[in-house]
Design a protein around this motif. Structure first.
Motif, PDB file in Angstrom:
ATOM      1  N   HIS A 114       6.084 -73.628  10.920  1.00 24.77           N
ATOM      2  CA  HIS A 114       5.106 -73.559  12.016  1.00 24.77           C
ATOM      3  C   HIS A 114       5.226 -74.769  12.939  1.00 24.77           C
ATOM      4  O   HIS A 114       5.229 -74.644  14.169  1.00 24.77           O
ATOM      5  CB  HIS A 114       3.684 -73.460  11.445  1.00 24.77           C
ATOM      6  CG  HIS A 114       2.637 -73.238  12.495  1.00 24.77           C
ATOM      7  ND1 HIS A 114       2.018 -74.282  13.159  1.00 24.77           N
ATOM      8  CD2 HIS A 114       2.115 -72.095  13.013  1.00 24.77           C
ATOM      9  CE1 HIS A 114       1.152 -73.790  14.021  1.00 24.77           C
ATOM     10  NE2 HIS A 114       1.186 -72.466  13.961  1.00 24.77           N
ATOM     11  N   THR A 115       5.347 -75.938  12.344  1.00 23.60           N
ATOM     12  CA  THR A 115       5.480 -77.170  13.133  1.00 23.60           C
ATOM     13  C   THR A 115       6.758 -77.157  13.963  1.00 23.60           C
ATOM     14  O   THR A 115       6.749 -77.521  15.149  1.00 23.60           O
ATOM     15  CB  THR A 115       5.493 -78.397  12.202  1.00 23.60           C
ATOM     16  OG1 THR A 115       4.285 -78.415  11.439  1.00 23.60           O
ATOM     17  CG2 THR A 115       5.601 -79.685  12.999  1.00 23.60           C
ATOM     18  N   MET A 117       8.389 -74.558  14.954  1.00 23.04           N
ATOM     19  CA  MET A 117       8.283 -73.533  15.993  1.00 23.04           C
ATOM     20  C   MET A 117       7.532 -74.071  17.209  1.00 23.04           C
ATOM     21  O   MET A 117       7.927 -73.842  18.359  1.00 23.04           O
ATOM     22  CB  MET A 117       7.570 -72.300  15.430  1.00 23.04           C
ATOM     23  CG  MET A 117       7.552 -71.117  16.381  1.00 23.04           C
ATOM     24  SD  MET A 117       9.220 -70.515  16.758  1.00 23.04           S
ATOM     25  CE  MET A 117       9.728 -69.903  15.142  1.00 23.04           C
ATOM     26  N   GLN A 118       6.435 -74.786  16.947  1.00 25.15           N
ATOM     27  CA  GLN A 118       5.656 -75.338  18.061  1.00 25.15           C
ATOM     28  C   GLN A 118       6.443 -76.417  18.798  1.00 25.15           C
ATOM     29  O   GLN A 118       6.316 -76.563  20.022  1.00 25.15           O
ATOM     30  CB  GLN A 118       4.336 -75.939  17.539  1.00 25.15           C
ATOM     31  CG  GLN A 118       3.455 -74.968  16.768  1.00 25.15           C
ATOM     32  CD  GLN A 118       3.253 -73.662  17.514  1.00 25.15           C
ATOM     33  OE1 GLN A 118       2.838 -73.650  18.666  1.00 25.15           O
ATOM     34  NE2 GLN A 118       3.540 -72.552  16.852  1.00 25.15           N
ATOM     35  N   PHE A 119       7.275 -77.150  18.066  1.00 25.34           N
ATOM     36  CA  PHE A 119       8.029 -78.240  18.680  1.00 25.34           C
ATOM     37  C   PHE A 119       9.158 -77.714  19.561  1.00 25.34           C
ATOM     38  O   PHE A 119       9.353 -78.182  20.694  1.00 25.34           O
ATOM     39  CB  PHE A 119       8.601 -79.154  17.597  1.00 25.34           C
ATOM     40  CG  PHE A 119       9.373 -80.322  18.132  1.00 25.34           C
ATOM     41  CD1 PHE A 119       8.717 -81.449  18.608  1.00 25.34           C
ATOM     42  CD2 PHE A 119      10.764 -80.296  18.171  1.00 25.34           C
ATOM     43  CE1 PHE A 119       9.430 -82.524  19.112  1.00 25.34           C
ATOM     44  CE2 PHE A 119      11.485 -81.367  18.676  1.00 25.34           C
ATOM     45  CZ  PHE A 119      10.815 -82.486  19.147  1.00 25.34           C
ATOM     46  N   LEU A 121       9.822 -74.254  20.375  1.00 26.05           N
ATOM     47  CA  LEU A 121       9.536 -73.096  21.211  1.00 26.05           C
ATOM     48  C   LEU A 121       8.048 -73.040  21.550  1.00 26.05           C
ATOM     49  O   LEU A 121       7.524 -73.949  22.158  1.00 26.05           O
ATOM     50  CB  LEU A 121      10.021 -71.814  20.512  1.00 26.05           C
ATOM     51  CG  LEU A 121      11.552 -71.755  20.262  1.00 26.05           C
ATOM     52  CD1 LEU A 121      11.912 -70.537  19.441  1.00 26.05           C
ATOM     53  CD2 LEU A 121      12.314 -71.754  21.572  1.00 26.05           C
ATOM     54  N   SER A 122       7.374 -71.974  21.115  1.00 28.51           N
ATOM     55  CA  SER A 122       5.936 -71.857  21.385  1.00 28.51           C
ATOM     56  C   SER A 122       5.313 -70.895  20.387  1.00 28.51           C
ATOM     57  O   SER A 122       6.018 -70.246  19.603  1.00 28.51           O
ATOM     58  CB  SER A 122       5.693 -71.361  22.813  1.00 28.51           C
ATOM     59  OG  SER A 122       6.147 -70.028  22.967  1.00 28.51           O
ATOM     60  N   SER A 123       3.994 -70.757  20.437  1.00 32.69           N
ATOM     61  CA  SER A 123       3.266 -69.934  19.469  1.00 32.69           C
ATOM     62  C   SER A 123       3.605 -68.450  19.585  1.00 32.69           C
ATOM     63  O   SER A 123       3.390 -67.689  18.641  1.00 32.69           O
ATOM     64  CB  SER A 123       1.761 -70.130  19.636  1.00 32.69           C
ATOM     65  OG  SER A 123       1.361 -69.789  20.954  1.00 32.69           O
ATOM     66  N   LYS A 124       4.149 -68.017  20.725  1.00 31.09           N
ATOM     67  CA  LYS A 124       4.458 -66.593  20.869  1.00 31.09           C
ATOM     68  C   LYS A 124       5.614 -66.158  19.963  1.00 31.09           C
ATOM     69  O   LYS A 124       5.837 -64.960  19.774  1.00 31.09           O
ATOM     70  CB  LYS A 124       4.760 -66.250  22.334  1.00 31.09           C
ATOM     71  CG  LYS A 124       6.075 -66.766  22.866  1.00 31.09           C
ATOM     72  CD  LYS A 124       6.282 -66.296  24.306  1.00 31.09           C
ATOM     73  CE  LYS A 124       7.633 -66.739  24.847  1.00 31.09           C
ATOM     74  NZ  LYS A 124       7.847 -66.245  26.240  1.00 31.09           N
ATOM     75  N   ASN A 126       5.693 -67.157  16.776  1.00 35.38           N
ATOM     76  CA  ASN A 126       5.185 -67.325  15.409  1.00 35.38           C
ATOM     77  C   ASN A 126       5.528 -66.162  14.473  1.00 35.38           C
ATOM     78  O   ASN A 126       5.670 -66.379  13.266  1.00 35.38           O
ATOM     79  CB  ASN A 126       3.678 -67.539  15.426  1.00 35.38           C
ATOM     80  CG  ASN A 126       3.306 -68.967  15.828  1.00 35.38           C
ATOM     81  OD1 ASN A 126       4.167 -69.836  15.949  1.00 35.38           O
ATOM     82  ND2 ASN A 126       2.022 -69.210  16.042  1.00 35.38           N
ATOM     83  N   ILE A 129       8.315 -66.872  11.937  1.00 34.79           N
ATOM     84  CA  ILE A 129       8.263 -68.045  11.054  1.00 34.79           C
ATOM     85  C   ILE A 129       8.640 -67.695   9.619  1.00 34.79           C
ATOM     86  O   ILE A 129       9.372 -68.435   8.950  1.00 34.79           O
ATOM     87  CB  ILE A 129       6.866 -68.704  11.102  1.00 34.79           C
ATOM     88  CG1 ILE A 129       6.647 -69.370  12.457  1.00 34.79           C
ATOM     89  CG2 ILE A 129       6.716 -69.743   9.988  1.00 34.79           C
ATOM     90  CD1 ILE A 129       5.267 -69.960  12.651  1.00 34.79           C
TER      91      ILE A 129
END
Length: 217
Positions: A114-115, A117-119, A121-124, A126, A129
């Protein structure tokens, strides 16, 4: 005098040698593996699914990019005849380093997916993951396949053609499955597992044959 026709003939003769042809097929198969899945995703998946798959592929290839210096140095090293007596030891050492890196990547993708992915790319993104550990597996094995293929190409061994000979099965699996998101991930992982096993097995058999010949001499 050396004419343009003479140069062309010499280049043609060099390109027509079995060693060069074998090397071209071997290296092209590695390039194919790095791009065929993205092309299939764009052809068979919706734009949303294709985007998710491209993100998954990016995480897999991060491992390959990180190991890029290893692949370059290994090919140069294996191509140097002065290092011939150390080839096999160097390949074993590289294999151990890649496996350790793969285990660390698998752990990072599993625990910190999760971390990461946020770093990057973005939450879309998710939804992918949970599949990142498979990206670590694919990326690690892809790196191993590249290194072993470089070794066999540099030593002019026909074992370098293993990835190329397996490509038709890879392509057929993509067509039959119509490249769904999970299906394409499974195909990539199965292909790289099988090819890695064959390459490592070929290396071990080659090593044993050399040892047997040494004993006989």
């Amino acid at each position: 005098a050396v004419t343009g026709h003479t140069i062309i003939r010499r280049v043609r003769d060099i390109l027509a040698t079995p060693a060069v042809i074998m090397s071209m097929f071997a290296l092209l198969s590695i390039t194919f593996l790095g791009n065929a899945d993205i092309i299939a995703a764009k052809k068979f998946m919706s734009s949303q699914q294709s985007g998710l798959y491209s993100a998954w592929s990016l995480f897999a290839k991060m491992i390959l990019y990180a190991g890029g210096p290893l692949t370059l140095v290994s090919y140069i090293y294996f191509s140097d005849i002065d290092n011939k007596n150390q080839y096999r030891k160097a390949l074993v050492l590289l294999s151990v380093l890649v496996v350790i890196g793969g285990i660390l990547s698998y752990g990072a993708y599993t625990l910190f997916g999760h971390t990461l992915m946020q770093f990057f790319l973005s939450s879309k993104f998710n939804p992918i993951i949970s599949t990142l550990p498979y990206a670590a597996l694919f990326g690690t094995l892809y790196l191993l396949i590249t290194i072993y293929t470089n070794y066999f190409v540099a030593t002019q061994s026909s074992l370098s053609l293993i990835p190329a000979l397996a490509i038709p099965f890879y392509f057929a699996a993509i067509i039959i499955s119509k490249a769904t998101f999970n299906g394409l991930i499974a195909i990539n992982c199965i292909y790289t597992i099988v090819v890695t096993v064959l390459l490592v097995g070929g290396f071990l058999l080659q090593k044993q044959a050399m040892q047997d010949n040494t004993i006989k001499e």
